[in-house]
Motif scaffolding. Structure first.
Motif, PDB file in Angstrom:
ATOM      1  N   GLU A 440       0.909  -1.060  -0.030  1.00  0.00           N
ATOM      2  CA  GLU A 440       0.002  -0.006   0.071  1.00  0.00           C
ATOM      3  C   GLU A 440       0.983   1.199  -0.075  1.00  0.00           C
ATOM      4  O   GLU A 440       1.822   1.221   0.653  1.00  0.00           O
ATOM      5  N   ARG A 441       0.663   2.182  -0.965  1.00  0.00           N
ATOM      6  CA  ARG A 441       1.300   3.391  -0.832  1.00  0.00           C
ATOM      7  C   ARG A 441       0.674   4.455  -0.229  1.00  0.00           C
ATOM      8  O   ARG A 441      -0.717   4.796  -0.494  1.00  0.00           O
ATOM      9  N   MET A 442       1.311   5.360   0.573  1.00  0.00           N
ATOM     10  CA  MET A 442       0.650   6.636   1.133  1.00  0.00           C
ATOM     11  C   MET A 442       1.634   7.835   0.987  1.00  0.00           C
ATOM     12  O   MET A 442       2.816   7.863   1.109  1.00  0.00           O
ATOM     13  N   ALA A 443       0.909   8.884   0.422  1.00  0.00           N
ATOM     14  CA  ALA A 443       1.782  10.192   0.273  1.00  0.00           C
ATOM     15  C   ALA A 443       1.590  10.982   1.700  1.00  0.00           C
ATOM     16  O   ALA A 443       0.311  11.025   2.126  1.00  0.00           O
ATOM     17  N   ILE A 444       2.754  11.297   2.235  1.00  0.00           N
ATOM     18  CA  ILE A 444       2.869  11.986   3.551  1.00  0.00           C
ATOM     19  C   ILE A 444       3.766  13.096   3.462  1.00  0.00           C
ATOM     20  O   ILE A 444       4.942  12.508   3.178  1.00  0.00           O
ATOM     21  N   ALA A 445       3.512  14.243   3.994  1.00  0.00           N
ATOM     22  CA  ALA A 445       4.471  15.348   3.827  1.00  0.00           C
ATOM     23  C   ALA A 445       5.249  15.336   4.727  1.00  0.00           C
ATOM     24  O   ALA A 445       5.093  14.963   5.910  1.00  0.00           O
ATOM     25  N   ILE A 506       8.139  11.252  13.278  1.00  0.00           N
ATOM     26  CA  ILE A 506       8.059  12.378  12.241  1.00  0.00           C
ATOM     27  C   ILE A 506       8.491  12.008  10.805  1.00  0.00           C
ATOM     28  O   ILE A 506       9.492  11.504  10.727  1.00  0.00           O
ATOM     29  N   MET A 507       7.481  12.231   9.830  1.00  0.00           N
ATOM     30  CA  MET A 507       7.753  11.846   8.477  1.00  0.00           C
ATOM     31  C   MET A 507       9.122  12.336   8.081  1.00  0.00           C
ATOM     32  O   MET A 507       9.231  13.771   8.014  1.00  0.00           O
ATOM     33  N   PRO A 508      10.230  11.610   7.744  1.00  0.00           N
ATOM     34  CA  PRO A 508      11.378  12.477   7.104  1.00  0.00           C
ATOM     35  C   PRO A 508      11.144  12.542   5.558  1.00  0.00           C
ATOM     36  O   PRO A 508      10.310  12.228   5.067  1.00  0.00           O
ATOM     37  N   GLU A 509      12.315  13.185   5.013  1.00  0.00           N
ATOM     38  CA  GLU A 509      12.279  13.438   3.485  1.00  0.00           C
ATOM     39  C   GLU A 509      12.139  12.032   2.488  1.00  0.00           C
ATOM     40  O   GLU A 509      11.564  12.024   1.858  1.00  0.00           O
ATOM     41  N   MET A 526       5.479   4.890   2.841  1.00  0.00           N
ATOM     42  CA  MET A 526       5.007   6.092   2.929  1.00  0.00           C
ATOM     43  C   MET A 526       6.233   7.031   2.423  1.00  0.00           C
ATOM     44  O   MET A 526       7.281   6.986   2.417  1.00  0.00           O
ATOM     45  N   SER A 527       5.841   7.867   1.126  1.00  0.00           N
ATOM     46  CA  SER A 527       6.890   9.149   0.970  1.00  0.00           C
ATOM     47  C   SER A 527       6.032  10.209   0.764  1.00  0.00           C
ATOM     48  O   SER A 527       4.759  10.221   0.670  1.00  0.00           O
ATOM     49  N   SER A 528       6.822  11.281   0.228  1.00  0.00           N
ATOM     50  CA  SER A 528       6.252  12.713   0.043  1.00  0.00           C
ATOM     51  C   SER A 528       5.063  12.343  -0.929  1.00  0.00           C
ATOM     52  O   SER A 528       3.837  12.976  -0.788  1.00  0.00           O
ATOM     53  N   ASP A 529       5.382  11.738  -2.096  1.00  0.00           N
ATOM     54  CA  ASP A 529       4.425  11.569  -3.124  1.00  0.00           C
ATOM     55  C   ASP A 529       3.748  10.126  -3.065  1.00  0.00           C
ATOM     56  O   ASP A 529       3.230   9.760  -4.221  1.00  0.00           O
ATOM     57  N   GLY A 530       4.049   9.160  -2.393  1.00  0.00           N
ATOM     58  CA  GLY A 530       3.637   7.912  -2.365  1.00  0.00           C
ATOM     59  C   GLY A 530       4.483   7.033  -3.278  1.00  0.00           C
ATOM     60  O   GLY A 530       4.175   5.661  -3.213  1.00  0.00           O
ATOM     61  N   SER A 531       5.605   7.595  -4.022  1.00  0.00           N
ATOM     62  CA  SER A 531       6.193   6.843  -5.043  1.00  0.00           C
ATOM     63  C   SER A 531       7.542   6.179  -4.047  1.00  0.00           C
ATOM     64  O   SER A 531       7.850   6.581  -3.137  1.00  0.00           O
ATOM     65  N   GLY A 532       8.426   5.300  -4.626  1.00  0.00           N
ATOM     66  CA  GLY A 532       9.551   4.981  -4.412  1.00  0.00           C
ATOM     67  C   GLY A 532       9.679   3.438  -4.169  1.00  0.00           C
ATOM     68  O   GLY A 532       8.518   2.756  -4.210  1.00  0.00           O
ATOM     69  N   ASP A 533      10.688   2.913  -3.964  1.00  0.00           N
ATOM     70  CA  ASP A 533      11.164   1.681  -3.679  1.00  0.00           C
ATOM     71  C   ASP A 533      11.248   0.905  -2.482  1.00  0.00           C
ATOM     72  O   ASP A 533      11.376   1.680  -1.409  1.00  0.00           O
ATOM     73  N   VAL A 534      10.627  -0.385  -2.270  1.00  0.00           N
ATOM     74  CA  VAL A 534      10.771  -0.987  -1.054  1.00  0.00           C
ATOM     75  C   VAL A 534      12.091  -1.189  -0.698  1.00  0.00           C
ATOM     76  O   VAL A 534      12.751  -1.982  -1.482  1.00  0.00           O
ATOM     77  N   PRO A 535      12.599  -0.692   0.460  1.00  0.00           N
ATOM     78  CA  PRO A 535      13.965  -0.671   0.795  1.00  0.00           C
ATOM     79  C   PRO A 535      14.415  -2.149   1.337  1.00  0.00           C
ATOM     80  O   PRO A 535      13.528  -2.801   1.699  1.00  0.00           O
ATOM     81  N   GLU A 536      15.603  -2.479   1.208  1.00  0.00           N
ATOM     82  CA  GLU A 536      16.045  -3.720   1.980  1.00  0.00           C
ATOM     83  C   GLU A 536      15.740  -3.479   3.424  1.00  0.00           C
ATOM     84  O   GLU A 536      15.659  -2.566   4.024  1.00  0.00           O
ATOM     85  N   ILE A 537      15.536  -4.615   4.052  1.00  0.00           N
ATOM     86  CA  ILE A 537      15.211  -4.443   5.545  1.00  0.00           C
ATOM     87  C   ILE A 537      16.583  -5.088   6.338  1.00  0.00           C
ATOM     88  O   ILE A 537      17.263  -6.221   5.854  1.00  0.00           O
ATOM     89  N   PRO A 538      17.208  -4.070   7.208  1.00  0.00           N
ATOM     90  CA  PRO A 538      18.359  -4.367   7.649  1.00  0.00           C
ATOM     91  C   PRO A 538      17.937  -5.281   9.032  1.00  0.00           C
ATOM     92  O   PRO A 538      16.965  -5.310   9.291  1.00  0.00           O
TER      93      PRO A 538
END
Ligand code: C2O
Ligand code: CU
Length: 705
Positions: A440-445, A506-509, A526-538
């Motif tokens: 699920e993608r969410m845009a959060i400022a 707090i939502m980061p950049e 979650m990202s500023s516009d809802g886009s982006g790749d799923v990161p690796e899980i450390p």
């Protein structure tokens, strides 16, 4: 480690049964050897079986010793005082009584072998020695003791009850005595014979068949008897049964036998109050009203997969009920077409007893076409959930649940980005967040404060939630805010079934990803516009509430004087629950309705110790109260006060918790792995002087689990 040691004890006990059994058969048949050469060979084999059992025995005793050194008495008392002697003593008898006799016999057969032909018949002294009870009985006793010890591994005699221990031990002693008598008799017969002839094979076979037939028939009879006895009565009043008063003798009990608690309950019936009268405010215009209509519906997940669900209002999960602290809430529950019946239980919200929504305890199940109204004041702020408590195992897995959020009255309605993460594994789908089984993608400022309310609605699974891309705090557990939480990174949060953890950041950049259960094709990005790749899980470590956050004053703590103290031992045993023969999950050695209820009086400060001797996790859920965790495995809780309503107790763990008995009624106390609860891992907390007009059982419409 605890799991390994109990697993070792169980597996090695079985191996010990097998090898002592082989030894015992070989010992009693030594006599039948037809030639001296054979007897000689058999003595060597028997010597092997005298020593080989030392391997499983060492494994068992090693595991027991480890437990004795590192754990509380309750974990090992039966192993040390019952199993260990049952294993060690017969082995010593084999080594010190049977083996010398065996060696003597061996030297005789060896000598005879030197003198005569190999095919020569065994002479009578050798026969007499081979028939000696002192040679045979130690082996047979070891086999019977091994079986008894294995039985105690499957049916642990904890908490201690005389009958549970003495019957199996008596069977063991009698069987050993019987065999002793039999071998005495056989030995005398052999001594009378001039030349020994082994009984014909068919005779021995017939005797064996007879013994097996008797054992089989009595076993069959006993099993059927136990099956019949296990059947639950058609109607069970939860206020009846056995009681645990937590170390306090109730005032009106003094003239009664302590065992027959029922008398105490009825003796002051003048003051009895019914669960039905312990209701929320019946008068007044509600601040908020909700309608929940239970109905079957085929719903579609985000991936397009469909689920034949049981729903509230046709959606999965049910509608999120949001309210403000202090509001008077009214919920109308309508059952449209769920034949099994439904209720609504406000999990974690400490409402008055009659509003608690447990079929057969606080109300009757709402059957198709019926309606029920709940009224309560939302007094606690936090994350809760609601679910049907009729047939709850099936109802929750099918979808009869939703989130319940109480917002503080002081803050604006949605001050932060507030995200409810209700996870559930729907039939035929992967782990879903609500109805979304895909990413699920969410845009959060950036800069927005975010609160994610993690709610695990599954059965069996402690869900892992990993937040990647930001540091965060655990702001609340089970609907209670933590005091001054620390900042966390590379930490995953483990939420037991039924539990809730709120995490905030707090939502980061950069994008932030919430992973659920390791499934990288799901979760929330979650990202500023809802886009982006799923990161690796450390790599992450598990969050531990015991030392997290900062201490704060509480009305009571570990040093308080407690009015009642209870112990609840969680374990497994092989047994029968309502005609099901299986491994049962037990509470103080029993399953519903035989686990004694905990009795309290209003105002009592109550301490409970949970001890999990079993091999699986048990998230224990007490209705109507929040418990303060005092310690785990003897280590005091040193962080923020940790209040819980669904406390996961892992194998080998001990928790001390305390609560104030400030909400009179009849309250369920059960494992929130609902399969366990349905299999009998359910009991209740009962206030003195409370009765219920409702009942559970096959003769009623009420089946809370
Ligand atoms: Cu969430 Cu008795 O249950
Ligand atoms: Cu359980």
């Amino acid at each position: 480690m605890y799991n390994i040691s109990i697993g070792t004890i169980l597996a090695a006990s079985l191996l010990f049964v097998i090898c002592t059994w082989i030894g015992s058969v070989k010992a009693s048949r030594l006599l039948y050897s037809r030639t001296i050469e054979r007897m000689h060979r058999k003595t060597r084999k028997l010597l092997f079986w005298a020593w080989f059992p030392i391997i499983p025995a060492a494994a068992i005793l090693g595991a027991i010793a480890w437990m004795q050194q590192t754990m509380l008495t309750t974990f090992w008392i039966d192993h040390v005082f019952i199993q260990a002697p049952l294993i060690l003593l017969p082995l010593l008898t084999i080594w010190f009584v049977a083996v010398p006799k065996l060696l003597k016999l061996r030297s005789i057969t060896k000598q005879a072998l030197g003198d005569t032909q190999q095919a020569a018949p065994v002479d009578s002294t050798a026969h007499l020695r081979a028939a000696a009870p002192g040679l045979i009985i130690p082996f047979q006793m070891a086999a019977l003791a091994a079986l008894t010890s294995f039985y105690f591994a499957l049916v642990p005699p904890v908490p201690f009850k005389w009958l549970d221990i003495s019957i199996p031990l008596a069977v063991f002693v009698l069987a050993t005595a019987g065999l002793w008598w039999r071998h005495q008799f056989r030995c005398r017969e052999v001594s009378k014979m001039e030349a020994y002839t082994a009984p014909a094979f068919w005779k021995r076979g017939l005797a064996m068949v007879c013994v097996l037939a008797v054992l089989g028939a009595s076993g069959y009879y006993l099993f059927n008897y136990a099956m019949d006895k296990s059947e639950l009565p058609p109607e069970i009043d939860m206020a009846s049964g056995t009681y645990d008063y937590g170390g306090v003798m109730p005032a009106d009990m003094s003239q009664h036998n302590h065992q027959s608690g029922m008398a105490a309950m009825t003796s002051n019936s003048g003051k009895m109050i019914s669960v039905a009268d312990l209701a929320g405010p019946r008068e007044g215009i509600p601040d908020r009203h909700f309608t929940l209509t239970a109905q079957k519906k085929t719903v579609t997940l985000s991936s397009g997969k469909t689920v034949d669900a049981w729903t509230y209002n046709g959606q999965i999960p049910g509608p999120e009920l949001r309210m403000k602290e202090g509001e008077l809430i009214e919920v109308t529950l309508i059952n449209q077409d769920i034949e099994q019946g439904v209720t609504a239980h406000w999990h974690g919200l400490d409402v008055p007893n009659a509003e608690d929504g447990v079929a057969g305890a606080t109300q009757n199940a709402v059957m198709p076409g019926e309606t029920y109204t709940y009224r309560f004041r939302a007094e606690q702020v936090g994350t809760f959930w609601y679910h049907s408590h009729q047939d709850s195992r099936e109802a929750v897995s099918m979808g009869l649940f939703g989130a319940l959020i109480v917002e503080p009255k002081t803050e604006p309605f949605q001050p932060v980005k507030d995200i409810t993460v209700m996870t559930h594994r729907w039939k035929g789908a992967s782990i879903a967040v609500g109805a979304s089984d895909q990413l699920e993608r969410m845009a959060i400022a950036p800069g927005t404060p975010v609160r994610m309310r993690l709610i695990n609605t599954d059965d069996w699974v402690n869900q892992n939630y990993t937040l990647v891309g930001t540091h965060f705090e655990v702001a609340a557990i089970d609907g209670t805010e933590l005091n001054k939480p620390d900042v966390l990174t590379n930490t995953h949060v483990v939420v037991p079934t039924g539990g809730r953890y709120d995490i905030t950041f707090i939502m980061p950049e950069r994008p932030v990803y919430l992973n659920v259960g390791g499934n990288r094709s799901g979760g929330i990005l979650m990202s500023s516009d809802g886009s982006g790749d799923v990161p690796e899980i450390p790599p992450t470590v598990a969050f531990d509430p015991l030392t997290y956050g900062n201490p704060a004053a509480t009305a009571f703590d570990a040093s308080s004087r407690f009015d009642r103290e209870f112990t609840l031992i969680l374990d497994n045993k092989l047994g029968i629950f309502n005609r099901n023969f299986d491994f049962l999950y037990t509470l103080n050695g029993e399953v519903f309705p035989n686990a004694p209820m905990f009795m309290v009086k209003e105002g009592d400060l109550v301490k409970t110790t949970f001890i999990n001797r079993g091999n699986v996790d048990h998230p224990m859920h007490l209705h109507g109260h929040h418990v303060l965790v005092l310690s785990r495995n003897g280590k005091p809780s040193t962080g923020s006060p940790w209040w819980s309503d669904t406390l996961n107790v892992m194998p080998g763990e001990t928790y001390e918790v305390a609560f104030v008995a400030n909400n009179p009624g009849l309250w369920m106390d059960h494992c929130h792995n609902l399969v366990h609860a349905a299999a009998g891992m359910s009991m209740h907390l009962m206030y003195e002087g409370v009765k219920t007009p409702y009942a559970v059982g096959s003769g009623t419409q009420n089946h809370p689990e």
